[in-house]
Design a protein around this motif. Sequence first.
Motif, PDB file in Angstrom:
ATOM      1  N   UNK A   1     -14.035  10.817  74.112  1.00 20.95           N
ATOM      2  CA  UNK A   1     -14.103  11.596  72.875  1.00 20.95           C
ATOM      3  C   UNK A   1     -12.770  12.241  72.506  1.00 20.95           C
ATOM      4  N   UNK A   2     -11.748  12.039  73.308  1.00 22.69           N
ATOM      5  CA  UNK A   2     -10.449  12.649  73.038  1.00 22.69           C
ATOM      6  C   UNK A   2      -9.850  12.108  71.741  1.00 22.69           C
ATOM      7  N   UNK A   3      -9.099  12.973  71.055  1.00 23.01           N
ATOM      8  CA  UNK A   3      -8.417  12.562  69.833  1.00 23.01           C
ATOM      9  C   UNK A   3      -9.300  12.521  68.598  1.00 23.01           C
ATOM     10  N   UNK A   4     -10.511  13.054  68.692  1.00 16.73           N
ATOM     11  CA  UNK A   4     -11.451  13.016  67.571  1.00 16.73           C
ATOM     12  C   UNK A   4     -11.695  14.399  66.976  1.00 16.73           C
ATOM     13  N   UNK A   5     -10.901  15.397  67.410  1.00 17.62           N
ATOM     14  CA  UNK A   5     -11.030  16.737  66.853  1.00 17.62           C
ATOM     15  C   UNK A   5     -12.130  17.573  67.480  1.00 17.62           C
ATOM     16  N   UNK A   6     -12.776  17.040  68.498  1.00 15.63           N
ATOM     17  CA  UNK A   6     -13.890  17.762  69.127  1.00 15.63           C
ATOM     18  C   UNK A   6     -13.385  19.004  69.856  1.00 15.63           C
ATOM     19  N   UNK A   7     -12.267  18.895  70.550  1.00 16.84           N
ATOM     20  CA  UNK A   7     -11.706  20.053  71.252  1.00 16.84           C
ATOM     21  C   UNK A   7     -11.359  21.178  70.287  1.00 16.84           C
ATOM     22  N   UNK A   8     -10.748  20.836  69.164  1.00 17.31           N
ATOM     23  CA  UNK A   8     -10.393  21.852  68.167  1.00 17.31           C
ATOM     24  C   UNK A   8     -11.635  22.484  67.550  1.00 17.31           C
ATOM     25  N   UNK A   9     -12.649  21.658  67.272  1.00 15.08           N
ATOM     26  CA  UNK A   9     -13.894  22.196  66.719  1.00 15.08           C
ATOM     27  C   UNK A   9     -14.571  23.117  67.738  1.00 15.08           C
ATOM     28  N   UNK A  10     -14.525  22.731  69.004  1.00  9.75           N
ATOM     29  CA  UNK A  10     -15.113  23.544  70.070  1.00  9.75           C
ATOM     30  C   UNK A  10     -14.401  24.896  70.168  1.00  9.75           C
ATOM     31  N   UNK A  11     -13.086  24.886  70.104  1.00 10.43           N
ATOM     32  CA  UNK A  11     -12.335  26.143  70.161  1.00 10.43           C
ATOM     33  C   UNK A  11     -12.639  26.998  68.935  1.00 10.43           C
ATOM     34  N   UNK A  12     -12.634  26.407  67.736  1.00  9.97           N
ATOM     35  CA  UNK A  12     -12.895  27.163  66.514  1.00  9.97           C
ATOM     36  C   UNK A  12     -14.270  27.832  66.568  1.00  9.97           C
ATOM     37  N   UNK A  13     -15.280  27.091  66.979  1.00  8.99           N
ATOM     38  CA  UNK A  13     -16.625  27.668  67.037  1.00  8.99           C
ATOM     39  C   UNK A  13     -16.739  28.719  68.138  1.00  8.99           C
ATOM     40  N   UNK A  14     -16.005  28.520  69.221  1.00  8.89           N
ATOM     41  CA  UNK A  14     -15.981  29.530  70.286  1.00  8.89           C
ATOM     42  C   UNK A  14     -15.322  30.806  69.770  1.00  8.89           C
ATOM     43  N   UNK A  15     -14.224  30.674  69.030  1.00  6.09           N
ATOM     44  CA  UNK A  15     -13.551  31.845  68.462  1.00  6.09           C
ATOM     45  C   UNK A  15     -14.452  32.563  67.458  1.00  6.09           C
ATOM     46  N   UNK A  16     -15.210  31.808  66.673  1.00  5.96           N
ATOM     47  CA  UNK A  16     -16.162  32.422  65.745  1.00  5.96           C
ATOM     48  C   UNK A  16     -17.211  33.235  66.514  1.00  5.96           C
ATOM     49  N   UNK A  17     -17.673  32.682  67.639  1.00  7.78           N
ATOM     50  CA  UNK A  17     -18.650  33.375  68.485  1.00  7.78           C
ATOM     51  C   UNK A  17     -18.040  34.660  69.054  1.00  7.78           C
TER      52      UNK A  17
ATOM     53  N   UNK B   1      -1.667  29.261  68.598  1.00  3.64           N
ATOM     54  CA  UNK B   1      -0.316  29.240  68.029  1.00  3.64           C
ATOM     55  C   UNK B   1      -0.291  28.465  66.712  1.00  3.64           C
ATOM     56  N   UNK B   2      -1.195  27.495  66.565  1.00  2.21           N
ATOM     57  CA  UNK B   2      -1.272  26.703  65.334  1.00  2.21           C
ATOM     58  C   UNK B   2      -2.182  27.337  64.284  1.00  2.21           C
ATOM     59  N   UNK B   3      -3.001  28.293  64.712  1.00  2.00           N
ATOM     60  CA  UNK B   3      -3.951  28.955  63.812  1.00  2.00           C
ATOM     61  C   UNK B   3      -3.834  30.469  63.988  1.00  2.00           C
ATOM     62  N   UNK B   4      -2.747  31.050  63.471  1.00  2.71           N
ATOM     63  CA  UNK B   4      -2.475  32.477  63.711  1.00  2.71           C
ATOM     64  C   UNK B   4      -3.541  33.424  63.164  1.00  2.71           C
ATOM     65  N   UNK B   5      -4.410  32.933  62.292  1.00  3.31           N
ATOM     66  CA  UNK B   5      -5.464  33.792  61.755  1.00  3.31           C
ATOM     67  C   UNK B   5      -6.426  34.281  62.844  1.00  3.31           C
ATOM     68  N   UNK B   6      -6.413  33.635  64.015  1.00  3.29           N
ATOM     69  CA  UNK B   6      -7.296  34.032  65.125  1.00  3.29           C
ATOM     70  C   UNK B   6      -6.624  34.978  66.108  1.00  3.29           C
ATOM     71  N   UNK B   7      -5.331  35.218  65.956  1.00  3.67           N
ATOM     72  CA  UNK B   7      -4.601  36.014  66.949  1.00  3.67           C
ATOM     73  C   UNK B   7      -5.088  37.456  67.044  1.00  3.67           C
TER      74      UNK B   7
END
Length: 99
Positions: A47-63, A83-89
């Motif tokens: 599943x690598x390279x399909x954006x799943x890791x980024x989606x997992x991190x984003x949803x974890x940050x939302x939680x 570092x790529x999404x400073x809005x979460x810092x």
Amino acid sequence: MKQEYQLVDNAEAKQFEFDLGDAIAKIEYIRAKEKIYLTHTEVPESYEGKGIGSQLIRKTLEHIKAHDLTLIPLCPFVALYLSRHPEWKSLVLKGINIA
């Protein structure tokens, strides 16, 4: 269109998960009162390279934001995402520098 996965907080295993059907993508964590340490992110190789890791991190940050927790990112992949999404810092513990 990318598939959206449902974030599961598997507190017993101390990890956030996506059930991918035939595998699990996960972020392992340590919770200490109002702080949460994200220690390791793992996406199955197929599943690598399909954006799943980024989606997992984003949803974890939302939680984390929804539960008013303070983030300590120990996982290099999470730190890179931040570092790529400073809005979460703003979730990160003061004094921890994310490049």
